[in-house]
Design an enzyme around this catalytic site. Structure first.
Site, PDB file in Angstrom:
ATOM      1  N   VAL A  29       9.716  -5.860   2.314  1.00  0.00           N
ATOM      2  CA  VAL A  29      10.991  -6.493   1.952  1.00  0.00           C
ATOM      3  C   VAL A  29      11.907  -5.412   1.396  1.00  0.00           C
ATOM      4  O   VAL A  29      11.544  -4.695   0.451  1.00  0.00           O
ATOM      5  CB  VAL A  29      10.794  -7.618   0.908  1.00  0.00           C
ATOM      6  CG1 VAL A  29      12.153  -8.160   0.448  1.00  0.00           C
ATOM      7  CG2 VAL A  29       9.960  -8.746   1.491  1.00  0.00           C
ATOM      8  N   ALA A  41      12.627  -1.850  -2.769  1.00  0.00           N
ATOM      9  CA  ALA A  41      11.851  -2.477  -1.691  1.00  0.00           C
ATOM     10  C   ALA A  41      10.437  -2.714  -2.192  1.00  0.00           C
ATOM     11  O   ALA A  41      10.069  -2.248  -3.280  1.00  0.00           O
ATOM     12  CB  ALA A  41      11.814  -1.562  -0.465  1.00  0.00           C
ATOM     13  N   LYS A  42       9.663  -3.443  -1.456  1.00  0.00           N
ATOM     14  CA  LYS A  42       8.245  -3.588  -1.771  1.00  0.00           C
ATOM     15  C   LYS A  42       7.545  -4.022  -0.497  1.00  0.00           C
ATOM     16  O   LYS A  42       8.164  -4.611   0.398  1.00  0.00           O
ATOM     17  CB  LYS A  42       8.038  -4.659  -2.851  1.00  0.00           C
ATOM     18  CG  LYS A  42       6.747  -4.518  -3.605  1.00  0.00           C
ATOM     19  CD  LYS A  42       6.849  -3.443  -4.671  1.00  0.00           C
ATOM     20  CE  LYS A  42       5.555  -3.249  -5.421  1.00  0.00           C
ATOM     21  NZ  LYS A  42       5.744  -2.345  -6.559  1.00  0.00           N
ATOM     22  N   GLY A  43       6.257  -3.745  -0.425  1.00  0.00           N
ATOM     23  CA  GLY A  43       5.513  -4.173   0.760  1.00  0.00           C
ATOM     24  C   GLY A  43       4.067  -4.373   0.415  1.00  0.00           C
ATOM     25  O   GLY A  43       3.650  -4.165  -0.729  1.00  0.00           O
TER      26      GLY A  43
END
Ligand code: NAD
Length: 420
Positions: free
Chosen positions: A67, A112-114
């Site tokens: 994201v 962001a992050k994932g």
């Protein structure tokens, strides 16, 4: 700005909590509805299916997420989490937190992050490598040195970043700045592994300075004894504070005279848990959160201090080493009890600051000595703390409100400066 669903008090998952904190910040700054929406919604979400052939021949199918919240201040930046609970909502909340964090500490990144919804402890090294490479194969168009730069988080480490970097390089050639938290030998940064724990220690040091209080012999309780909690414990111990209790996912321990951290480290490495350590008594993880102490450092997962737990907390200060440990409905309870909260967007930012240093070194192909990394981390985080403390004093608000105020204004100004 009218009330939105996000300002309701329950349920308090990480995404709801973060959006609610953000909503309150926008309201205080008198931002309109459209601005809140621009700040709250991610700009891109990617979901990929990842079939994995296991060592025993079975096929398991996992989901991978990335994201990207916003990139007005620089490339998207944020960790990759491997944990069974990873889902779109959690990743969305964490991505937003990253945008706020990079803005509070003024590093030129967005957020962001994932992650992948796997349990890394149940996968072999070959399986972990295969699933990491499969993830890169599916998302490589969305990441890049100047696009989106992942890093380690819960369940991932330098080795996983190395595989990520290698798979990306097969397509685009040598690009060490595509990911941070790499092993030193392939462009990692001195001090990156301990950086978030060191950041927790620096923020406590700055807070004590701000209050003109000594650090010596202050009692510390730490929830979570992984990357962040363990390094924070060691560094705080070196600064003269007394670590009296720690926990991990398998148990919690207490020694009111202070834990012997070297012996505890050996015990954890050989048994896989802090539980059963002979130099302490076993307690429950729930009891740990309610111990009287000077500093309580939640450094495990989000949401561990909810409204019910907050009512029983006896610490003087909560230092959020983890992302999102105090839920939105728990925050005012702590405030009413006069318990200061040093928020995640400040207290757990040491990692992203040193990731920024790693990225700069990769761009310049010029490695820094450990001493320089520590010096610059102290300077950058020290300045951010002083800014947050000054805004909190000036506006008579909490440290979280002050940090959100700084971050939200900064991101909004960048979005407006770039134009639409
Ligand atoms: P990690 O996987 O290395 O460690 C997590 C620790 O929490 C482990 O010791 C685990 O056993 C423990 N834990 C899990 N559930 C628990 C529970 N219910 N009670 C007590 N302990 C529990 O992860 P990490 O990298 O140390 O990350 C911890 C937190 O810090 C996360 O919120 C993460 O997003 C945040 N964070 C990490 C970094 C980083 O650089 N690693 C940077 C910023 C923020």
């Amino acid at each position: 700005m009218s009330e939105t669903k996000s300002s309701k008090r329950a349920p308090m998952d990480l995404a709801t909590s973060t959006k609610s904190y953000l909503f309150e910040a926008c309201k205080r700054l008198d931002f309109d509805e459209q601005t809140f929406r621009l700040l709250a919604e991610p700009s891109r979400e990617v979901r990929v299916e990842l079939p994995l052939r296991c060592d025993d021949g079975r096929i398991e199918i996992y989901s991978g997420y990335r994201v990207q919240h916003h990139n007005a201040r620089g490339p998207y930046k944020g960790g990759l989490r491997y944990h069974p609970t990873v889902d779109p909502a959690e990743v969305r909340g964490l991505a937003c937190l990253m945008s706020l964090k990079t803005a509070v500490v003024r590093v030129p990144f967005g957020g962001a992050k994932g992650g992948i919804n796997c349990d890394p402890h149940r996968l072999t090294q070959r399986e972990l490598e295969a699933i990491t490479r499969a993830f890169v194969e599916k998302i490589h168009r969305n990441v890049g040195v100047n696009i989106d730069v992942p890093a380690p988080d819960v369940g991932t480490n330098a080795q996983i970043m190395a595989w990520f970097h290698d798979e990306f390089a097969k397509i685009y050639g040598y690009s060490p700045g595509v990911v941070t938290g790499k092993p030193l030998i392939i462009g990692g940064c001195e001090g990156r592994e301990e950086a978030t724990g060191r950041g927790v220690a620096i923020v406590i040091q700055e807070y004590a300075k701000h209050r003109a209080e000594p650090l010596e012999d202050k009692q510390v309780v730490i929830e979570g004894f992984g990357n962040v909690g363990r390094h924070a414990a060691r560094l705080l111990g070196e600064m003269g504070l007394k670590i009296i209790a720690v926990s991990d996912s398998k148990g919690a321990i207490l020694n009111e005279n202070g834990l012997d951290l070297d012996e505890l480290g050996t015990h954890k490495d050989s048994t896989g848990s802090v539980a059963g350590f002979s130099g302490a008594q076993d307690i429950t993880p729930d009891e740990l959160l309610k111990l009287p102490c000077d500093y309580l450092v939640p450094a495990a997962l989000d949401g561990t201090i909810d409204a019910a737990t907050a009512k029983k907390i006896k610490a003087k200060v909560v230092v959020e080493g983890a992302n999102g440990p105090v839920t939105f409905d728990a925050d005012p309870i702590l405030k009413d009890k006069n318990i200061a909260v040093l928020p995640d967007v400040l207290a757990s930012s040491g990692g992203v600051i040193v990731s920024y240093f790693e990225w700069v070194q990769n761009l310049q192909q010029l490695p820094w000595e450990h001493e320089l990394v520590v010096q610059r981390l102290n300077e950058k985080l020290g300045k951010a703390c002083q800014h947050v403390f000054a805004v909190a004093t000036g506006q008579e608000c909490t440290f979280r409100e002050a940090a959100y105020h700084i971050a939200v204004q900064e991101i909004k100004d960048a979005i407006w400066a770039a134009g639409f």
